[in-house]
Enzyme design. Sequence first.
Site, PDB file in Angstrom:
ATOM      1  N   GLN A 120       6.370   5.497  -0.405  1.00 17.94           N
ATOM      2  CA  GLN A 120       6.685   5.780   1.011  1.00 17.94           C
ATOM      3  C   GLN A 120       7.576   6.717   1.119  1.00 17.94           C
ATOM      4  OE1 GLN A 120       7.412   1.557   1.915  1.00 17.94           O
ATOM      5  NE2 GLN A 120       9.068   1.387   0.663  1.00 17.94           N
TER       6      GLN A 120
ATOM      7  N   ASP B 255       4.924  -5.547  -6.652  1.00 12.10           N
ATOM      8  CA  ASP B 255       4.192  -5.770  -5.161  1.00 12.10           C
ATOM      9  C   ASP B 255       4.261  -7.370  -5.201  1.00 12.10           C
ATOM     10  OD1 ASP B 255       2.357  -6.345  -3.341  1.00 12.10           O
ATOM     11  OD2 ASP B 255       0.571  -5.723  -4.520  1.00 12.10           O
TER      12      ASP B 255
ATOM     13  N   ASP C  52      10.017 -10.639   4.638  1.00 14.21           N
ATOM     14  CA  ASP C  52      10.811  -9.313   5.560  1.00 14.21           C
ATOM     15  C   ASP C  52       9.956  -8.000   4.903  1.00 14.21           C
ATOM     16  OD1 ASP C  52      12.587  -7.659   6.440  1.00 14.21           O
ATOM     17  OD2 ASP C  52      14.406  -8.337   5.231  1.00 14.21           O
TER      18      ASP C  52
ATOM     19  N   PRO D  88       1.415  -0.727   1.975  1.00 14.58           N
ATOM     20  CA  PRO D  88       1.547  -1.740   1.016  1.00 14.58           C
ATOM     21  C   PRO D  88       1.693  -3.317   1.394  1.00 14.58           C
ATOM     22  CG  PRO D  88       3.604  -0.358   1.000  1.00 14.58           C
ATOM     23  CD  PRO D  88       2.276   0.290   1.735  1.00 14.58           C
TER      24      PRO D  88
HETATM   25  N1  SAM Z   1      12.491  -5.682   9.194  1.00 14.02           N
HETATM   26  C1  SAM Z   1      12.053  -4.350   8.748  1.00 14.02           C
HETATM   27  C2  SAM Z   1      10.933  -3.977   9.639  1.00 14.02           C
HETATM   28  O1  SAM Z   1      10.335  -4.338  10.431  1.00 14.02           O
HETATM   29  O2  SAM Z   1      11.116  -2.671   9.981  1.00 14.02           O
HETATM   30  C3  SAM Z   1      11.636  -4.361   7.435  1.00 14.02           C
HETATM   31  C4  SAM Z   1      12.715  -3.922   6.464  1.00 14.02           C
HETATM   32  S1  SAM Z   1      12.548  -3.968   4.785  1.00 14.02           S
HETATM   33  C5  SAM Z   1      13.182  -2.535   4.490  1.00 14.02           C
HETATM   34  C6  SAM Z   1      10.825  -3.846   4.591  1.00 14.02           C
HETATM   35  C7  SAM Z   1      10.394  -3.694   3.176  1.00 14.02           C
HETATM   36  O3  SAM Z   1       9.225  -4.178   2.630  1.00 14.02           O
HETATM   37  C8  SAM Z   1      10.470  -2.307   2.544  1.00 14.02           C
HETATM   38  O4  SAM Z   1      11.486  -1.926   1.508  1.00 14.02           O
HETATM   39  C9  SAM Z   1       8.944  -2.213   1.961  1.00 14.02           C
HETATM   40  O5  SAM Z   1       9.039  -1.396   0.784  1.00 14.02           O
HETATM   41  C10 SAM Z   1       8.844  -3.621   1.564  1.00 14.02           C
HETATM   42  N2  SAM Z   1       7.268  -3.902   1.245  1.00 14.02           N
HETATM   43  C11 SAM Z   1       6.429  -3.423   1.835  1.00 14.02           C
HETATM   44  N3  SAM Z   1       5.033  -4.019   1.224  1.00 14.02           N
HETATM   45  C12 SAM Z   1       5.468  -4.710   0.206  1.00 14.02           C
HETATM   46  C13 SAM Z   1       4.884  -5.351  -0.572  1.00 14.02           C
HETATM   47  N4  SAM Z   1       3.595  -5.720  -0.822  1.00 14.02           N
HETATM   48  N5  SAM Z   1       5.484  -6.277  -1.636  1.00 14.02           N
HETATM   49  C14 SAM Z   1       6.870  -6.008  -1.457  1.00 14.02           C
HETATM   50  N6  SAM Z   1       7.797  -5.354  -0.770  1.00 14.02           N
HETATM   51  C15 SAM Z   1       7.098  -4.685   0.291  1.00 14.02           C
END
Ligand code: SAM
Length: 285
Positions: free
Chosen positions: A36, A142, A161, A168
């Site tokens: 991303q 993942d 979260d 992803p």
């Molecule tokens: N609460 C925040 C929002 O809704 O804007 C989200 C904050 S946190 C930074 C979200 C995280 O989820 C990101 O760092 C992203 O890389 C991670 N993420 C997304 N898909 C994922 C997956 N399949 N497995 C693990 N992490 C994931």
Amino acid sequence: MMALDESWYSEIHGKDGSAFSFKIKEKLHEEQTEYQQIAIYQTETFGRLMVIDDCVMLTDRDNFLYHEMMSHPALFTHADPKRVVIIGGGDCGTMKEVLKHPGVEEAWQVEIDQRVTDLSEEYFPELCSANKDPRAHFYFGDGIAWMADQGEAAFDLIIVDSTDPVGPAAGLFTQAFFANCLKALKTGGIMVQQSESPIYHSDLIAGMHRDMKAAGFADTKTLDFPQPVYPSGWWSATMAAKGRDLNNFRETDIANKPFETLYYNLECHHKSLALPEFMKKALAK
Ligand code: SAM
């Protein structure tokens, strides 16, 4: 009508015909990772701002609302949470809140993109202040695949979260993922997942309740809270419980919690569970 010049950053919510703008002092960082695009800005009034793929993730000023409400209601609804996993949560703000609970023995953060955590340590050190706690464990990969690989009854609490249900994160909002969470939870265990805006995404929230129940969870409940910088300024989290209902939580423990919060307390916990009429209708469909 006043037009915004290039000293403003706007997140445009195209489908909903709205936007939220920050007056920017400077762009501190921008990079395209394997997963991303991440940008970090210094704003005039919200402190630092992290944006992923043009979606606001957090600001210094208001992230406490989200991180406290993603963690404490579910932790205090569980009878005795010891093993906790956070899927996503790369900024480490949820980890920090989880580790405020002295009864938590082990907390895992399973984040797909290590750069989110590296940049948070650099630009949001306050959120990462618990990362060296010996109970904190980090896995970068993942969360969907990781959850599928977990044994049965390994965790008390799962906190999802994640980013919005695209890219992803799309697979985190599916019945198949919920079924793997159910398997990984002990009986009496709870999962809680960020579930977008009540006013913009009530269909998504209703679909999560249906899919969580179809996966085998015994009870589901959505809680809501203010979040000024997310689309509509109003956000939600949806809980699902294995082999129990979600009607009760540890009220005396909340009233006597041995740590400070800025938003969460007993009154806010009760308030967050009050469903507006349109949400009751959406969930009854
Ligand atoms: N609460 C925040 C929002 O809704 O804007 C989200 C904050 S946190 C930074 C979200 C995280 O989820 C990101 O760092 C992203 O890389 C991670 N993420 C997304 N898909 C994922 C997956 N399949 N497995 C693990 N992490 C994931």
